[in-house]
Design an enzyme around this catalytic site. Sequence first.
Site, PDB file in Angstrom:
ATOM      1  N   GLY A   1       0.563  -1.386   0.095  1.00  0.00           N
ATOM      2  CA  GLY A   1       0.170  -0.025   0.091  1.00  0.00           C
ATOM      3  C   GLY A   1       0.827   1.190   0.124  1.00  0.00           C
ATOM      4  O   GLY A   1       1.936   1.126  -0.135  1.00  0.00           O
ATOM      5  N   ASN A   2       0.290   2.356  -0.039  1.00  0.00           N
ATOM      6  CA  ASN A   2       1.125   3.819   0.236  1.00  0.00           C
ATOM      7  C   ASN A   2       0.301   4.516   1.234  1.00  0.00           C
ATOM      8  O   ASN A   2      -0.815   4.264   1.974  1.00  0.00           O
ATOM      9  CB  ASN A   2       0.962   4.112  -1.214  1.00  0.00           C
ATOM     10  CG  ASN A   2      -0.497   4.734  -1.697  1.00  0.00           C
ATOM     11  OD1 ASN A   2      -1.068   5.385  -1.192  1.00  0.00           O
ATOM     12  ND2 ASN A   2      -0.925   3.967  -2.805  1.00  0.00           N
TER      13      ASN A   2
END
Length: 230
Positions: A29-30
């Site tokens: 993810g980010n």
Amino acid sequence: DLPRDLAGRRVVVSAGGTREALDPVRFLGNRSSGLQGYALARTAAARGARVTLVAANVALPDPAGIGVVAVESAEDMRKAVLEAAQGPGGAADAVVMAAAVADFRPAGYRNSKIKKEPGAGPAPIALVQNPDILAELAARPRGGQVVVGFAAETDDVLANGRAKLARKGCDLLVVNRVGADLTFGRPDNEAVILAADGAAPTEVPRGAKEALADVVWDLVAARLAPPGGS
Ligand code: C5P
């Protein structure tokens, strides 16, 4: 008083950050919070637009009066954004891709939790490229639909931004300077907005994400075909 210059218009905004699943419990993810995308959605609605907000993994309340489509991965987001951009009742007038879409996803999804093998080293994670939703949106025949991208750059902001604008083929590119503590999860932002039509770059000084959003809609509104036109 806010201009109602987006009355009668339909816009699509993407927000948040995609998650690319490795197994039932893990993902890549980010750090995107979704705050800038939500600010874009709220300001567009305040200016009279009908808004579809495609939100990836955002821990924010649904804004009042805005249709929210929740997605997880880049593939999910692609499907939701293309559908909303096309629309059942005709194409959207503008699409703003504020979401942080993962450029890569794990090559294979494992149906059961990946185990750590005693004594063995870490298993490599093979990645494949995700589709580029923004480039695909911009490349379709789209009538007068205005397509806007975001770019997060840590250095050579203008040169990298210009190259990205050309590569993506969108009408406007909002280039953020990012660093560990500059943008993510903060209520304020600063950017330079580049236009494909040769207009001078628009510098937006550090301020509320709502203020940047309003400048984006000013630039979009200036590029929309007259209402009722096709
Ligand atoms: O290539 P980069 O990730 O820097 O591009 C950022 C812009 O492209 C953002 O507007 C983002 O929403 C969009 N994007 C996309 N699909 C991807 C990667 C980025 O639409 N796979």
